[in-house]
Write a protein that holds these residues in place. Sequence first.
Motif, PDB file in Angstrom:
ATOM      1  N   PRO A  91       0.822  -1.225   0.000  1.00  0.00           N
ATOM      2  CA  PRO A  91       0.000   0.000   0.000  1.00  0.00           C
ATOM      3  C   PRO A  91       0.847   1.263   0.000  1.00  0.00           C
ATOM      4  CG  PRO A  91      -0.068  -1.093   2.145  1.00  0.00           C
ATOM      5  CD  PRO A  91       0.638  -2.024   1.224  1.00  0.00           C
ATOM      6  N   ALA A  92       0.306   2.323  -0.579  1.00  0.00           N
ATOM      7  CA  ALA A  92       1.028   3.598  -0.615  1.00  0.00           C
ATOM      8  C   ALA A  92       1.137   4.212   0.774  1.00  0.00           C
ATOM      9  CB  ALA A  92       0.330   4.558  -1.568  1.00  0.00           C
ATOM     10  N   ASP A  93       0.152   3.956   1.615  1.00  0.00           N
ATOM     11  CA  ASP A  93       0.123   4.521   2.965  1.00  0.00           C
ATOM     12  C   ASP A  93       1.099   3.779   3.869  1.00  0.00           C
ATOM     13  OD1 ASP A  93      -0.456   5.618   5.415  1.00  0.00           O
ATOM     14  OD2 ASP A  93      -2.528   4.887   5.512  1.00  0.00           O
ATOM     15  N   LYS A  94       2.127   4.457   4.329  1.00  0.00           N
ATOM     16  CA  LYS A  94       3.139   3.814   5.169  1.00  0.00           C
ATOM     17  C   LYS A  94       2.625   3.518   6.577  1.00  0.00           C
ATOM     18  CE  LYS A  94       6.305   3.575   2.044  1.00  0.00           C
ATOM     19  NZ  LYS A  94       7.584   4.287   2.053  1.00  0.00           N
ATOM     20  N   ASN A  95       1.429   4.003   6.911  1.00  0.00           N
ATOM     21  CA  ASN A  95       0.819   3.690   8.210  1.00  0.00           C
ATOM     22  C   ASN A  95      -0.117   2.485   8.145  1.00  0.00           C
ATOM     23  OD1 ASN A  95       1.915   5.882   9.804  1.00  0.00           O
ATOM     24  ND2 ASN A  95       0.634   7.243   8.571  1.00  0.00           N
ATOM     25  N   ALA A  96      -0.279   1.920   6.964  1.00  0.00           N
ATOM     26  CA  ALA A  96      -1.151   0.759   6.803  1.00  0.00           C
ATOM     27  C   ALA A  96      -0.611  -0.416   7.611  1.00  0.00           C
ATOM     28  CB  ALA A  96      -1.263   0.381   5.333  1.00  0.00           C
ATOM     29  N   LEU A  97      -1.525  -1.237   8.101  1.00  0.00           N
ATOM     30  CA  LEU A  97      -1.132  -2.434   8.849  1.00  0.00           C
ATOM     31  C   LEU A  97      -0.725  -3.524   7.869  1.00  0.00           C
ATOM     32  CD1 LEU A  97      -0.949  -4.240  11.395  1.00  0.00           C
ATOM     33  CD2 LEU A  97      -3.417  -4.682  11.129  1.00  0.00           C
ATOM     34  N   LYS A 123       5.324   1.627   9.139  1.00  0.00           N
ATOM     35  CA  LYS A 123       5.387   1.856  10.582  1.00  0.00           C
ATOM     36  C   LYS A 123       4.537   0.882  11.399  1.00  0.00           C
ATOM     37  CE  LYS A 123       6.110   6.838   9.876  1.00  0.00           C
ATOM     38  NZ  LYS A 123       6.201   6.721   8.394  1.00  0.00           N
ATOM     39  N   ASN A 124       3.709   0.097  10.748  1.00  0.00           N
ATOM     40  CA  ASN A 124       2.788  -0.790  11.473  1.00  0.00           C
ATOM     41  C   ASN A 124       2.896  -2.196  10.889  1.00  0.00           C
ATOM     42  OD1 ASN A 124       0.841  -1.673  13.222  1.00  0.00           O
ATOM     43  ND2 ASN A 124      -0.869  -0.627  12.220  1.00  0.00           N
TER      44      ASN A 124
END
Length: 365
Positions: A91-97, A123-124
């Motif tokens: 995923p593009a979102d680096k905060n995605a689990l 990060k997750n």
Amino acid sequence: MNTRTAKKIPAVLAIGMMMLTGAVTAGANDSWRFHDIVEADFVIAHLSIPMTDNVMIIDARPYKPMYIKGHIPGAVSIPDTDFDKKTDLLPADKNALLIFYCGGLECKLSHKSAQKAEALGYKNVKVFAKGFPEWMAQPGAYPSVSAEYVAAQIAENKTLLVDARPQKPKYDKGHIPSAISIPDTRFDELSGKLPRLLETPIIFYCGGLDCRLSHKSAAKALVMGYKDVSVFAKGYPEWKKQFGAAADTVAVKAGEMEGSIDLERFKTILNDHPESIMLVDTRDADEFAKGHFNTAVNIPVGNLEDKISELPADKPVVFVCSTGARSGEAYYMVQDVRPELKDVYYVEAQISFKQDGTYTIKAPK
């Protein structure tokens, strides 16, 4: 025996037992193990059909033969050996689990991939260290399989293949060769079509990753006592993509299915005159809660029959879901129960809904 010696014996015995059970291994180096380990209940809590945008379950095992033969439903295949080549799947979102898994406690692949993901800035990141064997040990668990595996099972005539989509319009339009039709909403009525031997392998499929029908049917088959149940989660769209649509049984006339609304016309109505139609979302309530058309009312297809008498006759009724499967079934249900209601349609399209009310509509594949 002096007191100091006596006190040492329980400690020595404890260490010995730990070594026998594998809890302590002389000279072992556990530096390869990832720092954030989760259990099966964590994976289950974050698994949904379809998967949410901010959660990805990743199978770090080789695609062949491991992933294609069986994987956690919803999991994406990113083999650790190909990780650097497939980072575009993340995923593009680096905060995605991100939850990585592989073949069990002694498998290093998920740990290695998790470390690589953290190095990329995610990060997750978690590792389900007990992996696929532990998943299959969970009550009611079943694997998802890939198109290649389905094709092999068809060739060997070893497995019953079940299409969980509505017979009209989906199964009759086209289905995987040798598949029988048991629509999920008629499962109890038609379950007699399933084999008597509970050990018979059964693969359920429906309309793709956004379709829950095959998963619901698989769960029902497990409750009935069937022991070898799996789901081809990517379903008929993936089969057509890989092997073509040779099993199509009814030609689509003029590019439109019976009962479907013209897609461009539907988009225009949504944008300009949404109040001119009664829009009925036939997905489950939890799917509807995650995103829907602003003017839609939610009547899951399994609850529709008792509410058909309440549908208006003074404006068009349009059924919608995420793939056209449940909405198509709703259309034909109205034809059976209330045939005098003529101004009824369904949307034959791939639709993705967002929590903020936005959506994307794509023509069926």
